[in-house]
Design a protein around this motif. Sequence first.
Motif, PDB file in Angstrom:
ATOM      1  N   ARG A 125       0.803  -1.081  -0.055  1.00 55.54           N
ATOM      2  CA  ARG A 125       0.083   0.011  -0.028  1.00 55.54           C
ATOM      3  C   ARG A 125       0.984   1.352  -0.023  1.00 55.54           C
ATOM      4  NH1 ARG A 125      -4.322  -1.313   4.528  1.00 55.54           N
ATOM      5  NH2 ARG A 125      -2.645  -2.254   5.491  1.00 55.54           N
ATOM      6  N   THR A 126       2.020   1.262   0.681  1.00 51.37           N
ATOM      7  CA  THR A 126       2.845   2.527   0.651  1.00 51.37           C
ATOM      8  C   THR A 126       3.754   2.744  -0.690  1.00 51.37           C
ATOM      9  OG1 THR A 126       4.658   1.301   1.553  1.00 51.37           O
ATOM     10  CG2 THR A 126       3.092   2.016   2.924  1.00 51.37           C
ATOM     11  N   GLY A 127       3.738   1.785  -1.533  1.00 46.67           N
ATOM     12  CA  GLY A 127       4.357   1.631  -2.599  1.00 46.67           C
ATOM     13  C   GLY A 127       5.676   0.785  -2.504  1.00 46.67           C
ATOM     14  N   GLN A 128       6.180   0.743  -1.308  1.00 47.39           N
ATOM     15  CA  GLN A 128       7.260  -0.352  -1.059  1.00 47.39           C
ATOM     16  C   GLN A 128       6.679  -1.564  -0.458  1.00 47.39           C
ATOM     17  OE1 GLN A 128      10.334   0.576  -1.818  1.00 47.39           O
ATOM     18  NE2 GLN A 128       9.680   2.342  -2.651  1.00 47.39           N
ATOM     19  N   ALA A 129       7.250  -2.623  -0.412  1.00 45.49           N
ATOM     20  CA  ALA A 129       6.921  -4.027   0.041  1.00 45.49           C
ATOM     21  C   ALA A 129       7.185  -3.867   1.853  1.00 45.49           C
ATOM     22  CB  ALA A 129       7.450  -5.216  -0.429  1.00 45.49           C
TER      23      ALA A 129
END
Length: 219
Positions: A125-129
Amino acid sequence: MEDFFSHFGGSMCSHYHGPKHEQLTLAFGTSPQENISTDLWPGYCGAFLRRHADADADDEAVSPIEVLAGTFGLLPFWAKSTTLARSTYNARSETAAEKPSFRNAWKNRQFCLIPAVSIFEPDWRTGQAVATEISRTDGEFMMIAGLWEHGPLGYSYTMLTLDASGHSVMHHMHKGAEKRMVAVLPAAQYSDWLDATPERAMDFVQQYPAERLTALARG
């Protein structure tokens, strides 16, 4: 804990925590004689439950289930080494009956339950895993529907997966449009799953209710 994405790209579901011997004995009255890992990745040895091989012998002394140790990642009879487990730790429920690695186990009703304390998935969701630990809100084991096999390389097992579209917890996991989740079963279906026929097995593969799961960021 090993770096979350150093193995298998964070694939579904490649990492989970399994119960200890004493937890298995308390829950099921028995545990494997072999050593088992509790921090599990494909190729590691974990515990799974199947219908006891002698359960139809009308012997009251025989437990209806047995808890065995096996490789996490199904190893069909033709597998040359346990490295195949790196690509067979999950089986798409929609195609398991047809795929060479899984169709023998499906055809022969080799259905099993895989007890997990928790599973780990990447939240994007943040663009990072972000490594996320998912468990049952009531603290009980997640009992995951799977297939087992026994061949020259010993016992092995795989987790079945299904579409996770619309699931308020699992649709956040993994990168890309397709969302998948392991098939967690409710307690009322444990015995029926172990006795399922190939024709009826898909009836049990359903999304586990999101409100019964807790997701905690660990990354």
